[in-house]
Design a protein around this motif. Structure first.
Motif, PDB file in Angstrom:
ATOM      1  N   UNK A 382       0.819  -1.212   0.000  1.00  0.00           N
ATOM      2  CA  UNK A 382       0.000   0.000   0.000  1.00  0.00           C
ATOM      3  C   UNK A 382       0.857   1.269   0.000  1.00  0.00           C
ATOM      4  N   UNK A 383       1.973   1.224   0.725  1.00  0.00           N
ATOM      5  CA  UNK A 383       2.800   2.430   0.888  1.00  0.00           C
ATOM      6  C   UNK A 383       3.923   2.540  -0.127  1.00  0.00           C
ATOM      7  N   UNK A 384       4.336   1.418  -0.691  1.00  0.00           N
ATOM      8  CA  UNK A 384       5.546   1.403  -1.483  1.00  0.00           C
ATOM      9  C   UNK A 384       6.733   1.042  -0.610  1.00  0.00           C
ATOM     10  N   UNK A 385       7.787   0.504  -1.204  1.00  0.00           N
ATOM     11  CA  UNK A 385       8.911  -0.009  -0.438  1.00  0.00           C
ATOM     12  C   UNK A 385       9.585   1.085   0.409  1.00  0.00           C
ATOM     13  N   UNK A 386       9.894   2.212  -0.204  1.00  0.00           N
ATOM     14  CA  UNK A 386      10.624   3.260   0.514  1.00  0.00           C
ATOM     15  C   UNK A 386       9.861   3.797   1.701  1.00  0.00           C
ATOM     16  N   UNK A 387       8.580   4.174   1.459  1.00  0.00           N
ATOM     17  CA  UNK A 387       7.767   4.705   2.548  1.00  0.00           C
ATOM     18  C   UNK A 387       7.503   3.636   3.608  1.00  0.00           C
ATOM     19  N   UNK A 388       7.324   2.397   3.159  1.00  0.00           N
ATOM     20  CA  UNK A 388       7.066   1.320   4.111  1.00  0.00           C
ATOM     21  C   UNK A 388       8.218   1.142   5.091  1.00  0.00           C
ATOM     22  N   UNK A 389       9.447   1.143   4.567  1.00  0.00           N
ATOM     23  CA  UNK A 389      10.618   1.003   5.445  1.00  0.00           C
ATOM     24  C   UNK A 389      10.761   2.236   6.334  1.00  0.00           C
ATOM     25  N   UNK A 392       8.272   2.217   9.184  1.00  0.00           N
ATOM     26  CA  UNK A 392       8.597   1.237  10.222  1.00  0.00           C
ATOM     27  C   UNK A 392       9.712   1.740  11.149  1.00  0.00           C
ATOM     28  N   UNK A 393      10.778   2.252  10.549  1.00  0.00           N
ATOM     29  CA  UNK A 393      11.904   2.742  11.361  1.00  0.00           C
ATOM     30  C   UNK A 393      11.471   3.926  12.217  1.00  0.00           C
ATOM     31  N   UNK A 394      10.687   4.829  11.629  1.00  0.00           N
ATOM     32  CA  UNK A 394      10.236   6.007  12.370  1.00  0.00           C
ATOM     33  C   UNK A 394       9.298   5.614  13.508  1.00  0.00           C
ATOM     34  N   UNK A 395       8.372   4.696  13.225  1.00  0.00           N
ATOM     35  CA  UNK A 395       7.424   4.279  14.265  1.00  0.00           C
ATOM     36  C   UNK A 395       8.139   3.554  15.397  1.00  0.00           C
ATOM     37  N   UNK A 396       9.112   2.706  15.064  1.00  0.00           N
ATOM     38  CA  UNK A 396       9.869   1.995  16.101  1.00  0.00           C
ATOM     39  C   UNK A 396      10.666   2.979  16.960  1.00  0.00           C
ATOM     40  N   UNK A 557      -1.364   3.377   9.419  1.00  0.00           N
ATOM     41  CA  UNK A 557      -2.099   2.984  10.628  1.00  0.00           C
ATOM     42  C   UNK A 557      -1.678   1.594  11.091  1.00  0.00           C
ATOM     43  N   UNK A 558      -1.526   0.684  10.151  1.00  0.00           N
ATOM     44  CA  UNK A 558      -1.125  -0.679  10.515  1.00  0.00           C
ATOM     45  C   UNK A 558       0.298  -0.706  11.065  1.00  0.00           C
ATOM     46  N   UNK A 559       1.179   0.113  10.497  1.00  0.00           N
ATOM     47  CA  UNK A 559       2.567   0.166  10.980  1.00  0.00           C
ATOM     48  C   UNK A 559       2.621   0.807  12.367  1.00  0.00           C
ATOM     49  N   UNK A 560       1.821   1.858  12.580  1.00  0.00           N
ATOM     50  CA  UNK A 560       1.738   2.428  13.926  1.00  0.00           C
ATOM     51  C   UNK A 560       1.246   1.387  14.919  1.00  0.00           C
ATOM     52  N   UNK A 561       0.280   0.598  14.477  1.00  0.00           N
ATOM     53  CA  UNK A 561      -0.229  -0.486  15.320  1.00  0.00           C
ATOM     54  C   UNK A 561       0.879  -1.490  15.650  1.00  0.00           C
ATOM     55  N   UNK A 562       1.718  -1.786  14.649  1.00  0.00           N
ATOM     56  CA  UNK A 562       2.793  -2.758  14.841  1.00  0.00           C
ATOM     57  C   UNK A 562       3.699  -2.364  15.997  1.00  0.00           C
TER      58      UNK A 562
END
Length: 784
Positions: A382-389, A392-396, A557-562
C-alpha cells in the motif's frame, strides 16, 4: 593500592583488624580532655571507641555538604584555628556509612590544615579497594597523618581479624619537630596491653593474600557491580543521587534519606554538633529510621543500618555486598520475608519467575509483533517499499522514545507513592500486591483525572481489540492449512484454548511463554525471507508507487499499530526487579524486531510477490504449501495464544479491581477473569476482520496510548516545573535538553493526530464499513 604511595619513612603495626587499630590510636593520641572530630554521618564503631575511652563528650561532629556529603573543610579550618583545636581529626575514605569517595585535593587540604594546627589526621582506608566506574583511591602522607588499613573486606578475612596502622616513623616525626612523641613506642604500649599481637596464623594468611595480588581483589569487587545497580534502582523512589541518596562511589554502601514521616530531613548531615548531642538527637527523632529497619527485617528479611547509629536520624545505610545477586534481586523487589528465606527453587526461577531485564526483552519483543508480521507485506504494498521502510523505522524509534517518557513518569509516580506511604497497599502497610497500570500513572503524575480515565478507556479498547485479533489470527492461520473447516469453526476452537491463558497469574510468570512466542515470530520472519528469496525477487517492485493516498494512510495505521503496545507495557515495567533498566531492554527488543523481522520479511515478501502482497492481508496465503509453512503456522498460533495472554492480562487486572477480587487468593482471583475472556471470544466471532481491526486499533487507540498521551503527560508534569526537572530520575539527553524534548513531544502529538488519527482513522473506518458490507457480521469465512 593506594597504600603503596605512603612514604617509606612510615612504619607499620599489625593489629587484630582496623577497629582495634582505631582504638589503639585513640588510647595513644588522646586524653579524656582532648577533642576529636568525626564528620556526620560517622562510622558508629569510631564513636563507640571514643565513648569507651571517655572521649565522647569532647567529640565535635563536623558537618558535610548537603548534596555530596563531603566533609565541610571550611568548618574544620575554623575549629583548628579556634582557642581549643581538636587533637585528632578522623576521615573515612571511601566512607562508611555513605559510600562517598574523596578526591586527593580534599585530603591534602585537610592534612595541611591539621599540620598547621598540630592536630593528627587519621585516615581510615578500610575500603580502599572498593571503587567503581574507573575511580581511584588516594591517601596522603605527612608527619601528622596516620592511615588505617584492613584485610577484612577486600580479602574476605573478616573473621581472621587482621589490619594495620601506617604511622610516621621517628625520622619523619623529627622533620616535623615531633620527635618527642615517640609514637611507635606509645602504640606498642597500648598494643601490648590490649592484644599483644595479632594472631600469627592470621598474619601468615594476610601475607599470602598480599602475594596473591590485585587480581584476586578485583575479581571479587567486579562482581559487586550488579548488586550496586540493583540497590541504586531500589533507592530511586527516594530521589536522585545527591538529592535523596548518595554513595556507591566507593566502599559497599549507599546512604539514603527516608521520607519525612520517618524523620528524614534534607539538612540533617549539614548541621554539626557534639558527641553528647548525638544520643539526644536520635531520641528526639522518634526512632523513625529504627522503625523502618525493624519493619524491613520482620516483613522482608532485609537488614540495613539506621542513620541514628551514625549520628543522622531519618536516614539509612544500605549495603550491596555479602549476599548473592539473586538475593539482592529479591530484596530490591520488596519480596516478603517468607519468600526471601526460602528463595525460589532454581527450576522455578528458570521457567516461571521473571522480573529481570532479559524477561523484559522477551516480553516486549514477543508482544511487539505477531500476526501483524504476516500483514506487513500488504502494508508495504500500500505504501511502497521506501515509505514502508521509513514508516517502520520512524514508528519503532518513536515507540522507544515514548516508552522512555512513560518510564520516567512511572518512576515519578512510584517515588511519590513511596514518600506518601501509599505504595504498599496491605492493611498494615507492609507489602504491595496491587499492580500499577497505565491510567494510574497518567492520573497520578498529571493530576488530571479526565486524562487518566481517557487513557483507561483507550487501553481497554485496544487490549480487547488485540486479544480479539489473536483469536481471529489463529483461526485464519489454521484455515490456511486446508483442513476443510471454516474460519469460524477455528474461531470457536482457539477462543476456547485462548481462554486458558487468563489463568496465568502475572507478567512475572510469562518467561517460558514469551520465549516460545519470540521463537515463533523469529522463525516465521526468516521463513518468509527464505521463501521469497527462493521464489526470486522482482526488482521493478522496488520502484512501485503507493496505490493511493488512502492506502498510504491505511498502511501507516497498521505500521503504527505494529509498534504500539504500550497499553500493556506499564504492567510489565511494574513487574520488573529493576524498572530503570526496562527502557533499554525495550529498545533492544525493538531493534531486534525491526532489524531482523519486520523490515526484512515485509520487504522480501513484497519484492518477491508484489501482486499477491497487494491482494492478501495474510502472507501465509501467498506462500505455497510446505512442511516449513506448516511449522510456521503452528508456531505463529502458539505465539498468538501467548500474545492473547499478554494483552488480556491488563484488562483482567482492571476487571479484578472492579469486582473486588484483585487482592483475593488465586483460586478466587483467576476464575473471576472468565467474563472478560468470554466477551473477547464473542467479539472475535462477531467481527472476524483481522487486517481491518488492526487498522482501526492503530488509528484510534495506538496513536493515543503509544504516542499522544505519553508526550502530553510528560510535558504536563515537567514543563514549567524547574524543581521537578532538577530532581528528575530520567533526564533528557544533553543534545535535546528539556526544551528540545518538550518541542519534540508537541511535534509528535501533532503528526500522529493528523496522519494517524485523522487520515489513518478515516481510511480504516472506510475499510471496516466495506468489510461489513461485503461479509456481514458473524461471517463464516472472511477473505476465504
Amino acid at each position: 593500592m593506594s597504600r603503596s604511595v605512603l612514604s617509606l619513612a612510615y612504619e607499620v603495626m599489625v593489629t587484630a583488624g582496623a577497629n582495634q587499630a582505631f582504638v589503639n590510636l585513640v588510647l595513644t593520641l588522646c586524653d579524656a580532655s582532648d577533642s576529636v572530630v568525626l564528620f556526620k554521618p560517622y562510622y558508629f564503631n569510631h564513636m563507640m571507641a571514643l565513648q569507651m575511652t571517655g572521649s565522647a563528650p569532647q567529640v565535635q561532629l563536623g558537618p558535610c555538604d548537603a548534596d555530596s556529603l563531603h566533609p565541610d573543610l571550611q568548618w574544620l579550618q575554623q575549629q583548628l584555628q579556634g582557642p581549643k583545636p581538636p587533637k585528632m581529626v578522623v576521615i573515612v575514605n571511601p566512607c562508611n556509612p555513605t559510600g562517598v569517595l574523596l578526591p586527593k585535593e580534599e585530603l591534602e587540604a585537610a592534612a595541611a590544615m591539621c599540620a598547621a594546627a598540630g592536630a593528627w589526621l587519621v585516615l581510615d582506608n578500610t575500603y580502599e579497594d572498593f571503587l567503581y566506574e574507573g575511580r581511584r583511591h588516594h591517601t596522603v602522607s605527612g608527619q601528622n597523618v596516620i592511615s588505617v588499613f584492613s584485610f577484612s573486606k577486600a580479602y574476605g578475612m573478616m573473621g581472621w581479624r587482621v589490619g594495620y596502622i601506617a604511622y610516621p616513623g621517628q625520622q619523619l616525626l623529627q622533620q616535623g619537630g615531633l620527635e618527642q612523641h615517640n609514637l611507635g613506642e606509645q602504640l606498642l604500649k597500648v598494643q601490648d596491653t590490649i592484644i599483644v599481637c595479632a594472631p600469627q596464623m592470621s598474619q601468615q594468611l594476610a601475607l599470602a593474600a598480599l602475594q596473591e595480588g590485585e587480581d584476586y581483589v578485583q575479581q571479587g569487587i567486579t562482581g559487586l557491580s550488579h548488586n550496586r545497580e540493583l540497590i541504586a534502582d531500589a533507592l530511586s523512589p527516594l530521589g536522585t543521587r545527591g538529592h535523596g541518596w548518595v554513595g556507591g562511589e566507593g566502599a559497599i554502601y549507599y546512604w539514603a534519606r527516608l521520607p519525612e514521616r520517618f524523620g528524614g530531613t534534607a539538612g540533617a548531615a549539614v548541621a554539626g554538633g557534639s558527641g553528647k548531642d548525638a544520643a539526644a538527637a536520635a531520641a528526639a527523632a522518634g526512632g523513625g529510621d529504627e522503625e523502618v529497619v525493624e519493619w524491613l527485617i520482620k516483613e522482608h528479611g532485609v537488614c540495613i543500618i539506621p542513620g541514628s547509629a551514625c549520628g543522622v536520624p531519618g536516614h539509612v545505610r544500605v549495603a550491596f555486598a555479602n549476599l548473592k545477586a539473586e538475593q539482592y534481586e529479591v530484596a530490591a523487589a520488596g519480596t516478603p520475608q517468607k519468600e526471601v528465606a526460602s528463595l525460589v527453587p532454581a527450576w522455578k526461577r528458570l521457567l516461571w519467575e521473571g522480573g529481570h531485564p532479559a524477561d523484559a526483552f522477551l516480553t516486549a519483543a514477543s508482544a511487539q509483533v505477531g500476526q501483524v508480521l504476516l500483514n506487513l507485506p500488504n502494508s508495504m504494498a500500500k505504501c511502497g517499499l521506501g515509505l514502508g521502510i521509513l514508516f517502520q523505522v520512524a514508528a519503532a524509534s518513536a515507540a522507544v522514545y515514548t516508552l522512555w517518557l512513560l518510564s520516567a513518569l512511572y518512576q515519578e509516580f512510584k517515588r511519590h507513592a513511596i514518600k506518601t506511604s501509599t505504595w504498599n497497599n496491605s492493611k498494615d502497610g507492609s507489602r504491595r500486591t496491587r499492580v500499577t497500570q497505565y491510567h494510574s500513572v497518567i492520573t497520578g503524575t498529571t493530576g488530571r483525572r479526565w486524562l487518566g480515565e481517557f487513557a483507561r478507556v483507550v487501553n481497554i479498547v485496544e487490549l480487547l481489540g488485540l486479544s480479539v485479533a489473536q483469536i481471529i489470527a489463529s483461526a485464519s492461520n489454521f484455515y490456511s492449512l486446508g483442513t476443510g473447516l471454516a474460519k469460524r469453526d477455528f474461531t470457536f476452537v482457539f477462543g476456547a484454548i485462548a481462554t486458558l491463558m487468563t489463568f496465568i497469574p502475572s507478567f512475572r510468570n510469562m518467561r517460558l511463554f514469551a520465549l516460545l512466542a519470540l521463537l515463533g515470530t523469529t522463525y516465521t520472519s526468516w521463513y518468509m525471507m527464505g521463501e521469497s528469496w527462493a521464489h526470486g525477487l522482482v526488482p521493478a517492485a522496488a520502484s512501485r508507487r503507493p496505490m493511493s493516498l488512502e492506502d498510504v494512510f491505511a498502511g501507516l495505521s497498521n505500521i503504527l499499530f505494529t509498534f504500539g503496545g504500550h497499553c500493556m507495557l506499564l504492567e510489565v515495567l511494574d513487574s520488573q526487579f529493576r524498572p530503570s533498566k526496562f527502557p533499554k531492554a525495550f529498545m533492544f527488543a525493538l531493534i531486534y524486531v525491526t532489524a531482523t523481522m519486520t523490515v526484512p520479511s515485509a520487504s522480501f515478501t513484497f519484492l518477491a510477490f508484489p501482486e499477491q502482497a497487494t491482494k492478501y492481508g495474510n502472507a501465509f496465503a501467498i506462500f505455497p504449501h510446505s512442511p516449513a509453512k506448516v511449522v510456521g503456522i503452528v508456531l505463529m498460533v502458539a505465539h498468538q495464544l501467548v500474545a492473547y495472554g499478554l494483552f488480556i492480562l491488563p484488562v483482567c487486572i482492571m476487571w479484578e479491581k472492579l469486582v473486588h477480587t484483585h487482592y483475593k487468593p488465586l483460586w478466587i482471583k483467576l476464575p473471576s477473569r472468565l467474563p472478560v475472556a468470554l466477551f473477547v471470544w464473542f467479539i472475535a466471532l462477531l467481527l472476524p476482520f483481522f487486517g481491518v481491526i488492526n487498522d482501526i486499533l492503530g488509528a484510534f487507540t495506538v496513536t493515543f496510548e503509544t504516542y499522544i498521551i505519553p508526550c502530553l503527560a510528560f510535558n504536563l508534569y515537567y514543563q514549567g516545573h524547574l524543581q521537578r526537572q532538577a530532581r528528575a530520575l530520567f533526564k533528557p539527553p544533553r543534545l535535546l535538553g528539556w526544551t528540545g524534548v518538550f518541542t519534540v513531544n508537541y511535534i509528535l502529538v501533532a503528526f500522529t493526530a493528523v496522519a494517524g488519527l485523522g487520515f489513518g482513522g478515516y481510511a480504516s473506518v472506510v475499510s471496516l464499513i466495506d468489510s461489513i458490507g461485503k461479509f456481514g457480521v458473524f461471517a463464516k469465512c472472511y477473505n476465504c
